[in-house]
Write an enzyme that holds these catalytic residues in place. Structure first.
Site: not given
Ligand code: CNA
Length: 458
Positions: A219-222, A295, A312, A293
């Site tokens: 999952p993403d964060f926001r 991962d 990060h 990310n």
């Molecule tokens: P965020 O703030 O959660 O933003 C994610 C963005 O991706 C949002 O604008 C969403 O609209 C967009 N999004 C999500 N799914 C889709 C999709 N299927 N199609 C199109 N757009 C999509 O995350 P950020 O990366 O901006 O924030 C930074 C943080 C999140 C960092 O510190 C990371 O380390 C941290 N993070 C990392 C992971 C990972 O490593 N996979 C996972 C979760 C959080």
């Protein structure tokens, strides 16, 4: 964005963002013609050194510098500082980094650059990060020929069936593409496709975030409802970000260990966006991929490590936050899986090498951010661009360079020379790959990476 003199602070809208970046000096008085000669010799006669080298004092091979005065190799301050020691003992001032081919003057205490050095930097980078050979191996070619022969032998009904399937697939794709939202602002989708195809853009940067790994199951964060922050009620946190704050972790490590189980331990495969980056890298036109990310799925997709900047940090190693000793990452993962706290012999807590809020970003981030001055296209994917200093990278991209944002939300606005591809990330990338006419190359990359992944996880 505000660059001050040499050692600059990241400042956006008057707000200091923490961490330091170093802006190269263009008039270093210590750079001599003999240094350029030494570099020319290195590029011609001692190429192998650029690829593999070790510190003359401690033999470390991870991050070394090459002294332009006497050709000694010494490790960086991030290792044991033997090149800095060499400088203080000899006053030999200028060195080349074997990690990213940048130049540092120990007397100016700054990165340095000139036209000559820039050309040499490109030459060294080409040696260090070469394009992968595009010539097919004989065996691969034979296998492909066999598939082709098979196709020719197929009976007519079978061929019709395959054709029908293909048409159906095309229709489904077109339906998905119709839902995508493309907004052009002085930079068109067609210009993007033609520019990549013709290699007009040959220094491409990616800036990515959690959104690119969502379809892998992380999952993403926001994102409302599905993002990690909307699932934290049970942890009783003062605010969602606390889970990744160093101060909070010191007093409540259990929350991090519990939450990370599943989030950071799941078996995940790279997604369309990761394979796309590998494809751009294979074309020889990737300058650098910057990701927030942790991962490491870019590496699983086959992206060379030197082409990836993990701003990060990552989960491939861990350290004690008290004595800073490196600890066993397998033990760390086991602790997360069993939701037990991993402590060091000194009683300090062990934390994976991911950057928590309140911690400095890796030096690699600040070094490599300078590369953005040289890019000719930037593709931003899957990030809300709210975490600084990463988000400030966008303002380091020269004004004339087109920016493409592929994201559900329009996290960049008011830019000129800008293309926004809204809607689902994977679908947008599939569309780009299709319009580039590179589906075959893409599928091959995906197949190879997934086969490697399965083998590793057998
Ligand atoms: P965020 O703030 O959660 O933003 C994610 C963005 O991706 C949002 O604008 C969403 O609209 C967009 N999004 C999500 N799914 C889709 C999709 N299927 N199609 C199109 N757009 C999509 O995350 P950020 O990366 O901006 O924030 C930074 C943080 C999140 C960092 O510190 C990371 O380390 C941290 N993070 C990392 C992971 C990972 O490593 N996979 C996972 C979760 C959080």
């Amino acid at each position: 964005m505000n660059f001050k003199d040499k050692e600059i602070k990241f400042v956006v809208d008057g707000k200091e963002l923490g961490g330091f970046a170093v802006y190269p000096k263009t008039n270093c008085p210590h750079l001599l013609p003999s240094h350029i000669d030494s570099l020319n010799r290195l590029s011609e006669e001692k190429k192998d050194l650029i690829l593999s080298n070790s510190c003359s004092e401690c033999q470390d091979q991870s991050e070394n510098w090459f002294c332009l005065e006497c050709n000694l190799i010494g490790c960086s301050r991030e290792v044991k500082g033997h090149m800095a020691k060499h400088n203080s003992e000899t006053s030999h001032s200028i060195a080349l980094s074997f990690s990213d081919c940048s130049f540092w003057c120990y007397n100016c205490d700054s990165y340095i650059i000139t036209g000559h050095l820039e050309a040499l930097q490109r030459k060294f980078s080409a040696i260090k990060f070469p394009d992968e050979p595009k010539i097919k191996k004989v065996e691969e070619k034979k296998e492909e020929d066999k598939v082709e022969e098979k196709k020719v032998d197929e009976p007519a009904e079978k061929k019709d069936e395959v054709k029908k399937e293909e048409v159906k697939k095309e229709e489904k794709l077109d339906e998905a593409f119709d839902k995508l939202k493309i907004t052009e602002s002085e930079f068109s989708y067609q210009a993007l496709i033609e520019g990549i195809k013709s290699k007009k853009y040959n220094r491409i940067a990616f800036l990515t975030g959690a959104g690119i790994s969502v379809s892998a199951g992380i999952p993403d964060f926001r994102s409302p409802g599905t993002g990690l922050y909307s699932k934290l009620e049970k942890y009783n946190l003062p605010y969602p970000e606390a889970i990744f704050e160093l101060g909070y972790f010191r007093n409540n490590p259990k929350a991090f260990y519990t939450l990370s189980n599943g989030f950071l331990t799941a078996e995940v495969r790279p997604t369309t966006s990761h394979f796309f980056q590998k494809m751009i890298s294979d074309m020889g036109v990737l300058e650098q991929s910057f990701t927030q990310n942790i991962d490491s799925l870019e590496l699983e997709a086959g992206l060379p490590e030197g082409k990836l900047c993990q701003a990060h940090g990552h989960m491939r190693s861990c350290h004690c936050i008290n004595c800073h000793k490196e600890k066993d990452i397998n033990k760390m993962m086991e602790s997360i899986k069993t939701e037990t706290i991993y402590s060091c012999e000194c009683n300090g807590l062990v934390k994976p090498d991911i950057v928590f809020f309140g911690e400095k970003l890796p030096i690699d981030f600040f070094k490599k951010s300078n590369l953005l001055k040289y890019v000719d296209l930037a593709i931003v994917m899957g990030t809300s661009l709210v975490v600084f200093p990463f988000a400030s990278l966008v303002s380091m991209i020269p004004k004339e360079v087109p920016i493409v944002l592929i994201n559900r939300d329009e996290s960049l606005q008011g830019e000129s020379n800008y293309l926004f591809m809204g809607g689902d990330l994977d679908q947008n990338v599939v569309k780009i790959v299709k319009d580039l006419g590179m589906e075959e190359q893409y599928e091959k990359i995906k197949k190879e990476a997934l086969a490697k992944y399965e083998k590793k996880n057998e």
